[in-house]
Design an enzyme around this catalytic site. Structure first.
Site, PDB file in Angstrom:
ATOM      1  N   ASP B 333       0.797  -1.225   0.000  1.00  0.00           N
ATOM      2  CA  ASP B 333       0.000   0.000   0.000  1.00  0.00           C
ATOM      3  C   ASP B 333       0.830   1.275   0.000  1.00  0.00           C
ATOM      4  O   ASP B 333       0.401   2.292  -0.543  1.00  0.00           O
ATOM      5  CB  ASP B 333      -0.975   0.002   1.181  1.00  0.00           C
ATOM      6  CG  ASP B 333      -2.200  -0.880   0.913  1.00  0.00           C
ATOM      7  OD1 ASP B 333      -2.367  -1.319  -0.240  1.00  0.00           O
ATOM      8  OD2 ASP B 333      -2.982  -1.114   1.851  1.00  0.00           O
ATOM      9  N   TYR B 420      -9.744  -0.458   2.875  1.00  0.00           N
ATOM     10  CA  TYR B 420      -9.344  -0.435   4.286  1.00  0.00           C
ATOM     11  C   TYR B 420      -8.957   0.948   4.783  1.00  0.00           C
ATOM     12  O   TYR B 420      -8.279   1.696   4.082  1.00  0.00           O
ATOM     13  CB  TYR B 420      -8.150  -1.365   4.533  1.00  0.00           C
ATOM     14  CG  TYR B 420      -8.577  -2.762   4.870  1.00  0.00           C
ATOM     15  CD1 TYR B 420      -9.298  -3.005   6.029  1.00  0.00           C
ATOM     16  CD2 TYR B 420      -8.279  -3.825   4.042  1.00  0.00           C
ATOM     17  CE1 TYR B 420      -9.711  -4.295   6.346  1.00  0.00           C
ATOM     18  CE2 TYR B 420      -8.696  -5.107   4.346  1.00  0.00           C
ATOM     19  CZ  TYR B 420      -9.410  -5.333   5.497  1.00  0.00           C
ATOM     20  OH  TYR B 420      -9.827  -6.603   5.808  1.00  0.00           O
TER      21      TYR B 420
END
Lengths: 684, 684
Positions: B333, B420
């Site tokens: 990420d 998320y």
């Protein structure tokens, strides 16, 4: 809407007043202390002052002389009886007679008495003839510590060291068991200097061994081996008013207020808050006991059972110095000293935040009379965490953000066994999670040494030199929780879900590996002895008879603390007694007699009555009423920051609903209203 | 003193006013947002709006066409230069020229540009010719997700499924690396239905594989394999205003106010609070960076250095479904999407408590122009924990209780990478402890399946059935922190202290065993690769050149989170790229180029530029300027409660001073003043 744009004259007046009033540093007790309304009595309510008095009268009627009360507590009703009571509607609740369980010594013989508080009768009176002695009374400790001060050889030892006897204070230490075949009720007494500081534990008078026989209440052994300097009192005082400036750093305060009042309702010892309902009891041995915690399921329109009973069953604190003065220090704080009896009054605003509600408790003194413990535990709401959130940036031309703020409910007690303060929290979240936290503060046990600098250390000291002449001895803290989860009913199973790597060898994927899960219902006690950290797994207590609508077993899983295993050899005496720490997790079928993981009689116990022995029966635990036992440990290598008083060191774990609800149960829980103070002079 | 006893008429008026005003539910932004005063520029201050604009001008001057900006950030000064700057007094600080580092693609070739903001020159312009591609830009993702909506075969696929094209929204997924020898900048695009709910991740249109070439900005591969039902929108919406009643449970709010104002002072990005001083920076790749954190030692009368630089270097999220539609989902990420660029605006009062101060940030858009991120991170004081306490019951005729309340400082950001939300907290305590916490919220990635009940599952689904037609796929979250501790200076060592059982065999003790410690300074990178949980140990970064007065090395130790190791095989492609998770702790000598544990170019990286490779040099780490890397992991077996949005799941660790101070550094820190609200109508 914002206040700064609507400053009318009356608001100006208000602001000045507010400024004046907020500046008052009110040393108040927060919310009203102990505001317990006349309770609708719950069968699990702790014994009242009047009940303890009545028990005393009943027992003394039979045993009028030479009696000491070591334990007086509620004899909690049978689980089936209690569950029937709980499930009955208010006006049709079956009557459950109040009974008490008493451990008393009569002429140095241990009696177990069952008392009916209704018929005012002794229902049974059995003699405990096995090994191990009951929890020490506070009063006998108070008596024992006075003995050295009148004991010639000790007075001589004090004189020889050039110390002032009137500044000596002593303390009682249990002696453990080291293979002796005959045991008597004796303790070690060690003494400290209290001149110039109340921080006695850092000023031991080392080199002296005193053994007191508790039944004779006399010193039966005395040795003065060697003289070590008593560490200095300098910089050891911790009370603010006795410390010298400069103080610092300055911390800014917060004024707070619950405009809607507290979110909980307290009825006796029953608390309803948000979607939770639970009973908070007190026991002289266990301290706070959480019982019959259930959570309201908004979707199913009913309260669902989660935890029948949870408490700390034992705390094992073995020190790691094998020398003659220290080897025996392998304490069982709950069984030897009484975790509940060692609870201390909490300080409003400092031990618990504002708006906390405090509960008083009573335990029986040695003579059976009720001893009041004010502000024994507190209940408060914790504000301001995020409950859940999401920002969605992926939908063109829309900005989506939803963040919900959490309020949780905390039940807190502080248990101070001698030097250490254990802050024990139970936190209940609207999401169904229960977070359990233990925080350590207080003092190290210090060994006095003739060493002022690390360079002078020539041999193993079994600890860290934390200050001149002061070694903080290595030790552990092992807490074992008794967690009788009843997930949607009593019949539960314990499921271990292993996370296993799978090798891809058939070219079916561009990946070479992935992981998947393998769930296993553990059928026997032997299978459910779990050492964490050996392979990745999730542990859950599930109800195999209840499924979610899509077919998952409803359950709660354990999110463990950082793993800490015992290091002692399993055949070593203290480890035999503390064998319940050999595994992190154990599961047993519910048994009313299996409450204390280290045994009912722990003082000088020999390990015959521990969780490790009970589970050798290898009973069936599948689809049974089961209890999960979980050990949380801390290896403590002291450091200078722990001296002279230790900043909080915390560890904790979580019990988290896992397929218990159909979906996130707080999806429809709104953030609490936000209130802005009308005038914030220093903020703008 | 208590207000209830001094109710004069004017107080009554006050109370009525207060009651009225507190009842206003003011949806305010808490304290003033982004109140950053004109900064005294710190060399580590993030690039300003003007600076980013200037950089763009400078770069476009050389590369006017076919250029995309993938990273624009401060080129942080050399450590020695910065340390010299920091140690110089205010008026003698050396001038440190501001420089920027830019990664841009010009005609699909990756350039690394070093820019002087003072001379407005390009100092260097190098071409990256190795494997791996830079962080994706937000804009190219926005462009890529529009492609399917105009792509004939996709329109046909949507029609075939009976779905409404105008309700389709797509998202970009990086493709990883699976042994290909030739890589091009491509991504997968997956699509979701946004009708009836904005919770797109739970409504995937499965069965379709779309590959987009980012340089061509075109779909280069398309498959429609099989039709699975799109899971229902029912019960998946999370915005309160779109949810149906009943809502509940009701949570009560808290009004709060800082009568003394906040305890921190903010100057630009430098924060001084209590005994701490630190710089809070922002970087498009890393997010929040804590720099030059030092703590004032009341006893030594000086600020002492603790942390030179700390940030999350990478986040590895491998999913565990090897099938063709999922195998590639092994995200990095930070390196692929930019952790800082994925930060989201925080919601006052809900993401951060009242009295939080917010900071804005800027990052460069694809065209190099500054993009504003409002309320990018916040700083607030956390009130009400116990700092330390003790009740002394052992001194006859005295009641001693001292409990000190803590205030701590929290720096918080929220990073939302697609589904998320990562809530990242840095908490600084007056005791010197730094607690680092990560909390997960947001949504699961859902795989659509033609299964409505667990009983219908016939084969491995690689996840949990969390709702009808919805499988929450197994995955991990591995965060790696870069922690450049400088304990009282740069030259530090890494010490592992093993706790070892010792068997007593010579009869010298009644004990059969005890444990002691064995400290070892780890000399080489290879020795400092630590898998936690294998044997009990304490890990500390110490300054071997600085001792406490009694001779202990000053240090900080790591109190780890619950241990989580990767499960994938080490030779599997994603694990090769994420090899920095093979150990929990790594130590390297400081190197200005070793910032990103997964490499500088992570998109389709092949693992050549990772921490695991750097450490193969096996450099000396003893008494050197060292960096500790620490991995915090979560294995995520989804459960129904995670659906449709996940209640916060937290993990964390602590950096705790260990023989850093001579003694408890908050012994003389008083509890903050307590303020009682004058009128609390519902409390009495």
């Amino acid at each position: 809407m914002a206040s700064s744009t609507m400053r009318t004259p009356i608001l100006m007046l208000f602001s000045l007043l507010a400024l004046f009033l907020f500046s008052l540093n009110v040393a108040s007790s927060g919310s009203s202390s102990s505001n317990i309304r006349t309770p609708l009595q719950h069968p699990l309510d702790p014994l009242t002052k009047e009940e303890i008095t009545l028990i005393r009268t009943i027992v003394l009627n039979k045993h009028p002389k030479n009696i000491t009360f070591h334990y007086v507590g509620l004899d909690d009703p049978d689980k089936p009886t209690l569950l029937k009571w709980a499930s009955s509607s208010l006006h049709f609740k079956p009557h459950i007679p109040r009974q008490a369980f008493v451990i008393a010594m009569v002429n140095s013989v241990t009696h177990e008495l069952l008392i009916s508080l209704e018929t005012k009768q002794i229902l049974s009176d059995n003699i405990h003839s096995g090994v191990g002695f009951p929890t020490l009374t506070v009063d006998e400790q108070t008596e024992a510590i006075m003995l050295p001060l009148k004991y010639g050889p000790f007075i001589e030892s004090v004189k020889k060291r050039g110390l002032n006897l009137s500044e000596v204070v002593c303390s009682v230490f249990t002696v453990g068991w080291y293979g002796e075949t005959k045991s008597e009720r004796k303790v070690r007494v060690e003494c400290f200097m209290k001149e110039e500081t109340v921080n006695i534990y850092v000023r031991p008078i080392n080199g002296i061994a005193i053994v007191v026989h508790l039944e004779k209440m006399a010193i039966i052994e005395y040795h003065d081996r060697n003289i070590e300097p008593v560490p200095t009192a300098e910089n050891t005082e911790y009370r603010a008013e006795y410390q010298k400036p400069p103080f610092g750093p300055k911390l800014h305060g917060l004024a707070s207020f619950q405009p809607e009042g507290p979110g909980f309702k307290i009825n006796g010892h029953t608390i309803s808050w948000a979607n939770w309902n639970l009973h908070v009891g007190y026991d002289a041995r266990a301290g706070v006991i959480i019982s019959m915690a259930s959570i309201y399921d908004l979707e199913k329109h009913k309260a669902r059972r989660v935890l029948y009973r949870g408490y700390i069953s034992e705390l094992f604190v073995p020190y790691q110095d094998p020398s003659d003065e220290w080897y025996y220090k392998t304490f069982f704080d709950a069984g030897e000293f009484g975790f509940g009896q060692s609870m201390v009054s909490m300080e409003p605003l400092h031990d618990c935040p504002p708006h906390a509600q405090f509960f008083d408790s009573y335990f029986a003194a040695r003579d059976g009379s009720p001893s009041l413990l004010e502000n024994a535990f507190c209940v408060f709401e914790q504000h301001g965490n995020i409950m859940w959130r999401h920002t969605e940036a992926g939908i063109p031309d829309q900005t989506i953000r939803e963040a919900r703020t959490e309020v949780s409910l905390v039940v807190r007690m502080v248990v101070t066994v001698g030097n250490y303060d254990n802050v024990v929290d139970w936190e209940f979240k609207p999401s169904g999670s229960i977070k359990l936290q233990i925080s350590l503060s207080g003092m190290l046990e210090i060994k006095a040494v003739d060493i002022k600098h690390k360079d002078e250390i020539k041999e193993e000291q079994h600890g860290t030199l934390v200050s001149g002449n002061s070694v903080g001895v290595y030790h552990d803290h092992f807490y074992i929780y008794h967690l009788d989860l009843d997930i949607d009913g009593e019949e539960n199973s314990f499921v271990k879900t292993g996370l296993k790597a799978v090798r891809v060898t058939d070219g079916s994927s561009k990946r070479k590996s992935y992981w998947t899960t393998e769930s296993q219902t553990l059928k026997k006690e032997s299978e459910a002895k779990i050492k964490l950290g050996q392979s990745p797994s999730e542990l859950a207590v599930v109800n195999p008879n209840k499924n979610t609508s899509i077919g998952n077993h409803v359950g709660y899983r354990l999110l463990p603390a950082s793993v800490t295993h015992p290091i002692l050899y399993e055949d070593d005496y203290p480890q035999v007694r503390g064998a319940f720490t050999n595994y992190d997790v154990w599961v047993t079928p519910y048994s009313r007699n299996e409450k204390w993981a280290g045994g009912l009689y722990v003082d000088q116990s020999r390990g015959q009555d521990t969780l490790a022995i009970w589970t050798k029966q290898n009973r069936n635990i599948e689809n049974k009423d089961i209890v999960m036992w979980y050990v949380v440990g801390i290896h403590h290598v002291p450091c200078q920051e722990d001296f002279p008083i230790m900043p909080l060191l915390s560890t904790g774990f979580e019990l988290r609903p896992t397929n218990f609800f159909e979906r996130n149960p707080v999806l429809k829980t709104l953030s609490p209203k936000t209130f802005k103070m009308p005038v914030c002079p220093k903020q703008n």
